[in-house]
Scaffold this motif. Structure first.
Motif, PDB file in Angstrom:
ATOM      1  N   GLY A 132       0.636  -1.199  -0.032  1.00 39.82           N
ATOM      2  CA  GLY A 132       0.061   0.131   0.213  1.00 39.82           C
ATOM      3  C   GLY A 132       0.855   1.332  -0.082  1.00 39.82           C
ATOM      4  O   GLY A 132       0.410   2.223  -0.580  1.00 39.82           O
ATOM      5  N   LEU A 133       1.920   1.345   0.626  1.00 42.89           N
ATOM      6  CA  LEU A 133       2.776   2.419   1.070  1.00 42.89           C
ATOM      7  C   LEU A 133       3.444   2.390  -0.546  1.00 42.89           C
ATOM      8  O   LEU A 133       3.813   3.598  -0.944  1.00 42.89           O
ATOM      9  CB  LEU A 133       3.765   2.325   1.854  1.00 42.89           C
ATOM     10  N   LEU A 134       3.907   1.522  -1.197  1.00 40.57           N
ATOM     11  CA  LEU A 134       4.364   1.423  -2.447  1.00 40.57           C
ATOM     12  C   LEU A 134       3.569   2.148  -3.457  1.00 40.57           C
ATOM     13  O   LEU A 134       3.837   2.943  -4.242  1.00 40.57           O
ATOM     14  CB  LEU A 134       4.690   0.181  -3.001  1.00 40.57           C
ATOM     15  N   GLY A 135       2.083   1.885  -3.305  1.00 40.94           N
ATOM     16  CA  GLY A 135       1.130   2.333  -4.202  1.00 40.94           C
ATOM     17  C   GLY A 135       0.937   3.771  -4.181  1.00 40.94           C
ATOM     18  O   GLY A 135       0.632   4.439  -4.844  1.00 40.94           O
ATOM     19  N   THR A 168       1.238  -4.464 -10.474  1.00 37.83           N
ATOM     20  CA  THR A 168       1.207  -3.103 -10.295  1.00 37.83           C
ATOM     21  C   THR A 168       0.847  -2.361  -9.059  1.00 37.83           C
ATOM     22  O   THR A 168       0.462  -3.100  -8.181  1.00 37.83           O
ATOM     23  CB  THR A 168      -0.101  -2.342 -11.292  1.00 37.83           C
ATOM     24  N   ALA A 169       1.498  -1.163  -8.702  1.00 39.36           N
ATOM     25  CA  ALA A 169       1.593  -0.877  -7.406  1.00 39.36           C
ATOM     26  C   ALA A 169       0.118  -0.178  -7.002  1.00 39.36           C
ATOM     27  O   ALA A 169      -0.178  -0.092  -5.805  1.00 39.36           O
ATOM     28  CB  ALA A 169       2.761   0.422  -6.972  1.00 39.36           C
ATOM     29  N   ALA A 170      -0.408   0.495  -8.136  1.00 42.21           N
ATOM     30  CA  ALA A 170      -1.923   1.439  -7.765  1.00 42.21           C
ATOM     31  C   ALA A 170      -2.692   1.222  -8.942  1.00 42.21           C
ATOM     32  O   ALA A 170      -2.137   0.989 -10.233  1.00 42.21           O
ATOM     33  CB  ALA A 170      -1.362   2.758  -7.491  1.00 42.21           C
ATOM     34  N   GLN A 171      -3.879   1.585  -8.667  1.00 41.38           N
ATOM     35  CA  GLN A 171      -5.105   1.705 -10.015  1.00 41.38           C
ATOM     36  C   GLN A 171      -5.038   3.074  -9.740  1.00 41.38           C
ATOM     37  O   GLN A 171      -5.780   3.663  -8.947  1.00 41.38           O
ATOM     38  CB  GLN A 171      -6.103   0.685  -9.510  1.00 41.38           C
ATOM     39  N   THR A 172      -5.247   3.568 -11.050  1.00 43.77           N
ATOM     40  CA  THR A 172      -5.360   5.154 -11.190  1.00 43.77           C
ATOM     41  C   THR A 172      -6.936   5.243 -11.704  1.00 43.77           C
ATOM     42  O   THR A 172      -7.327   4.621 -12.724  1.00 43.77           O
ATOM     43  CB  THR A 172      -4.549   5.638 -12.100  1.00 43.77           C
ATOM     44  N   GLN A 173      -7.729   6.124 -10.810  1.00 42.56           N
ATOM     45  CA  GLN A 173      -9.175   6.341 -11.178  1.00 42.56           C
ATOM     46  C   GLN A 173      -9.209   7.688 -10.651  1.00 42.56           C
ATOM     47  O   GLN A 173      -8.727   8.362 -10.183  1.00 42.56           O
ATOM     48  CB  GLN A 173      -9.935   5.192 -10.416  1.00 42.56           C
ATOM     49  N   LYS A 174     -10.521   7.977 -11.366  1.00 38.58           N
ATOM     50  CA  LYS A 174     -11.049   9.494 -11.138  1.00 38.58           C
ATOM     51  C   LYS A 174     -12.260   9.319  -9.973  1.00 38.58           C
ATOM     52  O   LYS A 174     -13.214   9.911 -10.449  1.00 38.58           O
ATOM     53  CB  LYS A 174     -11.504  10.157 -12.566  1.00 38.58           C
ATOM     54  N   VAL A 175     -11.743   8.993  -9.176  1.00 38.86           N
ATOM     55  CA  VAL A 175     -12.626   8.972  -7.692  1.00 38.86           C
ATOM     56  C   VAL A 175     -13.172  10.270  -7.455  1.00 38.86           C
ATOM     57  O   VAL A 175     -14.114  10.632  -6.908  1.00 38.86           O
ATOM     58  CB  VAL A 175     -12.111   7.882  -6.784  1.00 38.86           C
ATOM     59  N   PRO A 230      -1.776   4.301   3.720  1.00 40.15           N
ATOM     60  CA  PRO A 230      -2.565   3.715   2.454  1.00 40.15           C
ATOM     61  C   PRO A 230      -4.061   3.489   2.547  1.00 40.15           C
ATOM     62  O   PRO A 230      -4.773   3.572   1.402  1.00 40.15           O
ATOM     63  CB  PRO A 230      -1.827   2.249   2.151  1.00 40.15           C
ATOM     64  N   ILE A 231      -4.499   3.343   3.742  1.00 43.01           N
ATOM     65  CA  ILE A 231      -6.018   2.962   3.984  1.00 43.01           C
ATOM     66  C   ILE A 231      -6.573   4.320   3.569  1.00 43.01           C
ATOM     67  O   ILE A 231      -7.681   4.172   3.007  1.00 43.01           O
ATOM     68  CB  ILE A 231      -6.223   2.782   5.437  1.00 43.01           C
ATOM     69  N   VAL A 232      -6.135   5.490   3.891  1.00 43.56           N
ATOM     70  CA  VAL A 232      -6.847   6.508   3.455  1.00 43.56           C
ATOM     71  C   VAL A 232      -6.655   6.929   2.153  1.00 43.56           C
ATOM     72  O   VAL A 232      -7.617   7.297   1.385  1.00 43.56           O
ATOM     73  CB  VAL A 232      -6.353   7.850   4.383  1.00 43.56           C
ATOM     74  N   TYR A 233      -5.416   6.569   1.536  1.00 45.76           N
ATOM     75  CA  TYR A 233      -5.266   7.218   0.252  1.00 45.76           C
ATOM     76  C   TYR A 233      -5.765   6.034  -0.776  1.00 45.76           C
ATOM     77  O   TYR A 233      -5.870   6.278  -2.070  1.00 45.76           O
ATOM     78  CB  TYR A 233      -3.611   7.170  -0.048  1.00 45.76           C
ATOM     79  N   SER A 234      -6.445   4.943  -0.192  1.00 40.48           N
ATOM     80  CA  SER A 234      -7.009   4.147  -0.885  1.00 40.48           C
ATOM     81  C   SER A 234      -8.627   4.613  -1.495  1.00 40.48           C
ATOM     82  O   SER A 234      -9.041   4.048  -2.388  1.00 40.48           O
ATOM     83  CB  SER A 234      -7.418   2.665  -0.368  1.00 40.48           C
TER      84      SER A 234
END
Length: 422
Positions: A132-135, A168-175, A230-234
């Motif tokens: 999560g921190l990597l993401g 992949t480290a993260a999923q980019t979305q327009k949340v 990462p919980i918040v940034y998720s």
């Protein structure tokens, strides 16, 4: 790694390696082979109560394959390899999970102590926090896995398969209305990361705090504090709701000094969080409910489609005709938001409805609800935590898919309850 429990250790402790190789959530399928062989040699095999419900669910999945060529009203697409692939993959996963639960339940306490299994899950929690921190810090990190290199192009390029085999480290979305990364490493989707980190946190607290030494407890506090980032940034509202309900559940079910300590810790944590730089991001997410319309559209379309095959479903998902904005099908230069959202993609319950009908969904609910009913009186730390996880399963089925890694953790949690001598 050398005793009878080595496949479980390979799955939980070795998960980062599986992820890097491109197996990731499919590692349970690979390891189900040696588990099945070892289990077969150890006959007779013990089975847990409620096991027949899962066997019926698998039987229903087999029957639902008869409907793979059918198209319910309001859906779009043609019968192709992707539909057969998704059907076969779910069947393989359901069978593998069945083998894993039986394997865990038939290992003795000497072969695999409950505490050792808890500590393994704790290590996977640490891996999840690191991912999560990597993401958060390097959201663009990704690489081509060995599995991806050897698979034929038509298979590797399938969107579902690509998520499983391409790390992949993260999923980019327009949340939030603009492109923002959501941590997903070392799992297949951002929502899978959210579901998994909450389940693993429960077992991490039991194994590293409740049964931990002073050193482990100190480390647990640091790791949980790091996990908050990462919980918040998720940007994962379902995860936040799940954690909130988990705290409420524990406050209600524990008593005495433990309840007082838990309330004090929760109040302190909430105050620290409110004063931290993470709080504004949560407020911004709650003020940007862009996904609500999408979910409302796909859920209603899923229920409508399921009514045309209420008993056995359609074997696999289908794409909706149009989306929540327009009845136009397919992306165009003037309508990039148009397309065919998959039905059943907004929660395991909705997936069960479209793939196996209302009967399959009822079996899924009954399997985990039955575990709650049977173990509700178990007030040991493992019993309380296991019932909490089973409750989270029933909550998350409305918002998260169980595929692929979440179901694995749900079933390991089920096995922990089964093995617990309450």
């Amino acid at each position: 790694m050398t005793g009878p429990a080595w496949p479980i250790a390979a799955l939980l402790l070795g998960y980062p390696v599986w992820w890097a190789l491109g197996f990731g959530g499919l590692s349970v399928v690979v390891l189900a082979v040696p588990m099945g062989i070892i289990l077969w040699r150890r006959r007779p095999i013990r089975v847990p109560r409620g096991f027949g419900l899962w066997l019926l669910l698998i039987a229903g999945h087999l029957v639902s394959g008869l409907m793979l060529a059918e198209m319910p009203p309001g859906t779009y697409g043609e019968l192709g390899p992707g539909r057969f692939l998704g059907y076969a993959m779910r069947l393989t996963l359901y069978l593998s999970l069945m083998i894993m639960v039986l394997y865990l339940g038939n290992l003795t306490e000497r072969e695999l102590p409950q505490l050792r299994l808890l500590r393994m899950l704790g290590v996977l929690f640490i891996t999840t926090v690191a991912g999560g921190l990597l993401g958060v810090l390097a959201p663009g990190f990704s690489f081509t896995s060995p599995v991806e290199l050897v698979l034929p192009g038509w298979l590797a390029d399938n969107s579902f398969v690509q998520n499983l085999i391409h790390p992949t480290a993260a999923q980019t979305q327009k949340v939030l209305g603009y492109a923002s990364p959501r941590p997903e490493a070392p799992f297949e989707w951002a929502n899978a990361w959210g579901s998994n980190v909450s389940v693993l946190l429960v077992w991490f607290v039991v194994g590293w705090w409740v049964y931990g030494t002073r050193r482990r407890k100190a480390l647990a506090v640091v790791l949980i504090a790091l996990a908050a980032v990462p919980i918040v940034y998720s940007l994962n509202r379902g995860l936040w709701i799940g954690l909130g309900l988990a705290v409420c559940y524990l406050i209600v079910r524990v008593g005495g000094r433990t309840r007082v300590t838990l309330c004090a810790a929760a109040a302190t944590g909430a105050l620290v969080f409110a004063l931290s730089p993470l709080a504004p991001l949560v407020v911004q997410r709650l003020d940007s409910p862009h996904s609500n319309d999408i979910r409302a559209f796909t859920v209603s379309a899923t229920i409508e489609a399921a009514t045309h095959s209420p008993v056995i479903g359609f074997g696999n998902t289908r794409n909706a005709t149009g989306n929540h904005r327009t009845i136009t099908t397919g992306k165009t230069d003037w309508c990039p938001g148009c397309g065919h959202p998959p039905l059943g993609g907004d929660g395991q319950l909705w997936l069960m409805l479209i793939t196996q009908g209302f009967a399959g969904a009822a079996l899924y609910v009954a399997f985990f609800a039955g575990a709650i009913r049977r173990h509700w009186t178990d007030r040991t730390p493992i019993g309380l935590a296991g019932v909490l996880v089973m409750s989270l399963v029933l909550l998350y089925m409305f918002i998260y898919d169980g595929l692929v890694t979440p179901l694995s953790l749900y079933f390991i949690s089920f096995a922990l309850l089964w093995r617990n001598p309450a």
